[in-house]
Scaffold this motif. Structure first.
Motif, short mmCIF file in Angstrom:
data_model
loop_
_atom_site.label_atom_id
_atom_site.label_comp_id
_atom_site.label_asym_id
_atom_site.label_seq_id
_atom_site.Cartn_x
_atom_site.Cartn_y
_atom_site.Cartn_z
N ASP A 151 0.61 -1.61 0.21
CA ASP A 151 0.38 -0.34 -0.33
C ASP A 151 0.87 1.36 -0.26
O ASP A 151 0.60 2.38 0.42
N PHE A 152 2.12 1.37 0.17
CA PHE A 152 3.00 2.43 -0.62
C PHE A 152 2.68 3.23 -1.38
O PHE A 152 3.07 3.15 -2.58
N PRO A 153 2.09 4.47 -1.24
CA PRO A 153 2.15 5.61 -1.54
C PRO A 153 3.09 6.46 -2.65
O PRO A 153 2.66 7.05 -3.18
N GLY A 154 4.32 6.40 -2.51
CA GLY A 154 5.54 6.60 -2.44
C GLY A 154 5.84 8.12 -1.80
O GLY A 154 5.34 8.39 -0.86
N LEU A 155 7.22 8.13 -1.44
CA LEU A 155 7.25 9.11 -1.18
C LEU A 155 7.69 11.29 -1.12
O LEU A 155 8.15 11.64 -2.74
N GLU A 156 6.97 12.19 -1.05
CA GLU A 156 6.18 12.98 -1.83
C GLU A 156 7.53 13.57 -0.68
O GLU A 156 7.76 14.31 0.69
N PHE A 171 17.71 1.13 5.08
CA PHE A 171 18.39 1.54 4.16
C PHE A 171 17.72 3.13 4.66
O PHE A 171 16.48 3.52 4.74
N ASP A 172 18.61 3.93 3.71
CA ASP A 172 18.72 5.15 3.31
C ASP A 172 18.03 5.43 2.28
O ASP A 172 18.74 5.46 1.26
N ALA A 173 16.62 6.15 1.81
CA ALA A 173 16.39 6.29 0.46
C ALA A 173 16.51 7.86 -0.83
O ALA A 173 16.26 8.89 0.18
N TYR A 174 17.51 8.36 -0.72
CA TYR A 174 16.99 9.64 -1.57
C TYR A 174 16.45 10.24 -2.38
O TYR A 174 15.97 8.93 -3.06
N VAL A 175 16.30 10.91 -2.50
CA VAL A 175 14.27 11.26 -3.11
C VAL A 175 14.96 13.04 -3.50
O VAL A 175 14.63 13.49 -2.54
N ARG A 176 14.50 12.70 -5.14
CA ARG A 176 14.50 14.01 -5.45
C ARG A 176 13.45 14.49 -5.54
O ARG A 176 11.91 14.16 -5.31
N ALA A 177 13.42 15.65 -5.44
CA ALA A 177 11.93 16.89 -5.65
C ALA A 177 11.89 16.79 -7.13
O ALA A 177 12.40 15.89 -7.61
N ASN A 178 10.37 16.78 -7.62
CA ASN A 178 9.41 16.67 -7.77
C ASN A 178 10.52 17.35 -9.25
O ASN A 178 10.89 17.98 -9.44
N ALA A 179 10.44 16.68 -10.15
CA ALA A 179 10.69 17.09 -11.75
C ALA A 179 10.33 17.95 -12.13
O ALA A 179 8.64 18.88 -11.71
N SER A 180 10.86 19.51 -12.46
CA SER A 180 10.64 20.57 -13.35
C SER A 180 11.02 20.90 -14.34
O SER A 180 12.22 20.16 -14.97
N TYR A 181 10.69 21.02 -15.51
CA TYR A 181 10.69 21.13 -16.74
C TYR A 181 10.89 23.17 -16.86
O TYR A 181 9.87 24.01 -16.94
N GLY A 206 13.17 23.14 -27.16
CA GLY A 206 14.09 22.96 -26.39
C GLY A 206 13.57 22.98 -24.98
O GLY A 206 12.76 23.67 -24.76
N ILE A 207 14.40 21.78 -24.33
CA ILE A 207 13.19 21.10 -23.24
C ILE A 207 14.50 20.83 -22.02
O ILE A 207 15.48 19.98 -22.80
N ALA A 208 14.24 21.50 -20.75
CA ALA A 208 15.43 20.72 -20.20
C ALA A 208 14.88 20.28 -18.73
O ALA A 208 13.68 21.02 -18.36
N ALA A 209 15.03 19.18 -18.26
CA ALA A 209 14.86 18.81 -16.83
C ALA A 209 15.01 18.71 -15.94
O ALA A 209 16.21 18.64 -15.92
N GLU A 210 14.50 18.81 -14.48
CA GLU A 210 15.75 19.11 -13.11
C GLU A 210 15.25 17.84 -12.47
O GLU A 210 14.49 17.78 -12.67
N ASN A 211 15.93 17.32 -11.93
CA ASN A 211 15.75 16.28 -10.55
C ASN A 211 14.75 15.80 -11.38
O ASN A 211 13.70 14.29 -11.11
N ALA A 212 15.35 15.01 -12.85
CA ALA A 212 14.63 14.31 -13.19
C ALA A 212 15.85 12.56 -14.15
O ALA A 212 17.14 13.75 -14.62
N LYS A 213 16.15 11.92 -14.09
CA LYS A 213 16.33 11.21 -14.97
C LYS A 213 15.81 11.37 -16.49
O LYS A 213 14.59 10.73 -15.84
#
Length: 536
Positions: A222-227, A258-268, A282-289
């Motif tokens: 039931d894990f909804p994710g980390l915000e 364990f310690d899970a590193y969570v990025r902030a929400n991706a921004s475009y 052109g597009i640039a996205a931060e906090n995203a792979k």
């Protein structure tokens, strides 16, 4: 004195054998186990090299009986694939060694060899009893499940674990399993699923984590994710249970941290929300792979943007061409559960027409079915090549490939072959230069294709990263080779008027992924690289 010498000799003759017999006599292996009460100890070496020393008289007697067995002609070949145990009985200075071949799946088919390689079949009842002792642990699957997390499947050692395995008689025995108090930091995760993986799926898993300063506990399913509004590490606790199961023959529980590193929400960031046909956004996205970003478009755009990782951000280009219908396009970017939507407007561009008056025989010579297929296959091969990740020329503006800056045939125009009525769209621009003129790289990059077709003549393609390529055709391609790095302005070829045309010209094209965009637009606006807030 002489009368005493014979007496001395007689005494020595009697005593020497009494002294030497215990030293020189070595009982046979069978003799060693005949009298278990005289055995001082037993060593059992299991299949993985663990050595157990046994000195209890009752245990020694039991194993001595196990080693008596029934003599047979040979050990069956199939039995040699079983795990082997070495039993070594010590009696004074003597030792008797036996090698037992065992399988928990076939407990009644145990054979062994003595020190002289004589073969025996062991008593099945005694073997079953041995298979329930701690020394037979290697006969069973006792391993606790492996737990990994993150895209790279980093293994996490439990901080606490209780594990039990079932022996042949169905008795569950606890076994020691490695633990660690070290808490690993996992950087490459998905905030929505944490990318958890178990070698054996648990019957229950409970996750505990911090949410807004409050400890939250819930089922992992039931894990909804980390915000989070800012990138940070979350301490994750997992309490996992595997229930007792006859089919699996092991069970237990474990606790992992364990310690899970969570990025902030991706921004475009987009270079523009409006573009002419043939232009590029052109597009640039931060906090995203790049691999985590998915793109959808309504209506379909044709060639979809593809993201590339570059200096801590993900970058992409939205290409349009003469085939892109003018209108509004709704783009949606998704990454790790967060989404962003943009509406891009494509405005119409006026494209010209041109008639070619070449003779029917010349048209037939160039535009045969065979030559058309050759060109189609060449283009497919070029587009199939993977573009370099990263901006190879992100500080450069598109340069002119020839000394001439005025062009004769423009991008997107409709070409009609008068002799046959066939029409084609022009995917680049033509510079009117005499044969033998210099052709230079319009951007820095790497040569990824060198070839020739009947219709296009000599072809050179240079990759500039992130899906951007420049094409130079109707040239002699022999000056460069595939894999060669070039700098903007480098001499890469001489024009040779090869391929189809009605004058001496060099054909120049630009593609983004597999879409031919307008070189004129790129020369005027440059490559639309986007600077993010973090870079300003």
């Amino acid at each position: 004195m002489k009368s005493k010498l014979p007496i001395l000799i007689s005494i020595v003759a009697v005593l020497v054998p009494l002294i030497l017999i215990p030293i020189l006599y070595r009982p046979k292996a069978a003799d060693v186990i005949k009298e278990p009460e005289n055995i001082s100890k037993l060593e059992i070496t299991d299949p993985v090299g663990n050595v157990y020393e046994i000195t209890d008289e009752n245990d020694i007697a039991f194993y001595a009986d196990l080693a008596k067995g029934t003599q047979v002609n040979a050990v069956p070949n199939a039995v040699f694939s079983f795990k082997s145990f070495i039993f070594k009985f010590y009696r004074g200075q003597s030792a008797a060694e036996y090698r037992f071949y065992m399988s928990a799946e076939r407990p009644d088919e145990v054979y062994f060899l003595d020190g002289s390689d004589t073969a025996y079949k062991a008593d099945p009842i005694a073997c079953r009893k041995f298979m329930s002792t701690q020394y037979a642990v290697t006969l069973y699957d006792t391993a606790a499940p492996v737990f990994c997390v993150g895209s790279d499947k980093v293994e996490i050692t439990p901080s606490e674990i209780s594990w039990n395995y079932s022996t042949l008689d169905g008795h569950y025995t606890p076994i020691e399993t490695a633990t660690s108090k070290t808490v690993k930091k996992i950087d490459d995760i998905s905030r929505q699923t944490l990318n958890t993986w178990f070698s054996r799926e648990p019957d229950s898993a409970i996750i505990t984590y911090d949410e807004g300063g409050t400890s939250v506990t819930r089922l992992l399913s039931d894990f909804p994710g980390l915000e989070t509004d800012e990138a940070k590490y979350f301490r994750i606790k997992l309490e996992v249970q595997w229930n007792e199961s006859e089919s699996l023959r092991s069970y237990g529980s474990a606790t992992y941290y364990f310690d899970a590193y969570v990025r902030a929400n991706a921004s475009y960031t987009l270079s523009s929300l409006a573009v002419d046909q043939g232009g590029v956004i052109g597009i640039a996205a931060e906090n995203a792979k790049a691999a985590d970003i998915t793109v959808t478009c309504d209506p379909p755009l044709g060639t979809m943007p593809k993201f590339y990782d570059n200096n801590g951000k993900a970058v992409a280009f939205i290409p349009t061409s003469y085939e892109t219908e003018p209108g509004e396009y709704n783009l949606k970017f998704s990454c790790d559960g967060s989404t962003a939507e943009f509406t891009v407007t494509v405005s119409p561009t006026q494209f010209n027409t041109k008639n070619y008056g070449n003779s029917a025989s010349e048209i037939a010579r160039y535009f045969s079915d065979e030559n058309k297929k050759q060109t189609e296959d060449s283009f497919k091969n070029i587009f199939a090549l993977t573009s370099a990740s990263g901006n190879l020329c992100n500080t450069e503006d598109l340069g002119f490939p020839t000394k001439r800056k005025d062009y004769k045939t423009g991008y997107g125009l409709t070409m009609t072959l008068k002799a046959t009525g066939e029409t084609f769209r022009h995917n680049g621009i033509d510079y009117h230069v005499s044969s033998g003129s210099e052709v230079r790289a319009s951007l820095s990059g790497q040569v990824t294709y060198v070839g020739q077709t009947v219709i296009n003549g000599g072809i050179i393609v240079i990759d500039h990263g992130n899906g951007v390529r420049t094409w130079y055709t109707r040239v002699d391609p022999s000056r460069v080779t595939v894999g060669q790095a070039v700098t903007q302005g480098d001499l890469i070829a001489y024009s040779n008027d090869s391929g189809f045309g009605d004058a001496e010209r060099v054909h120049f094209s630009v593609t983004v992924e597999d879409s031919f965009v307008s070189p004129l637009w790129m020369l005027e606006h440059g490559i639309p690289y986007v600077t993010t807030d973090a870079e300003q």
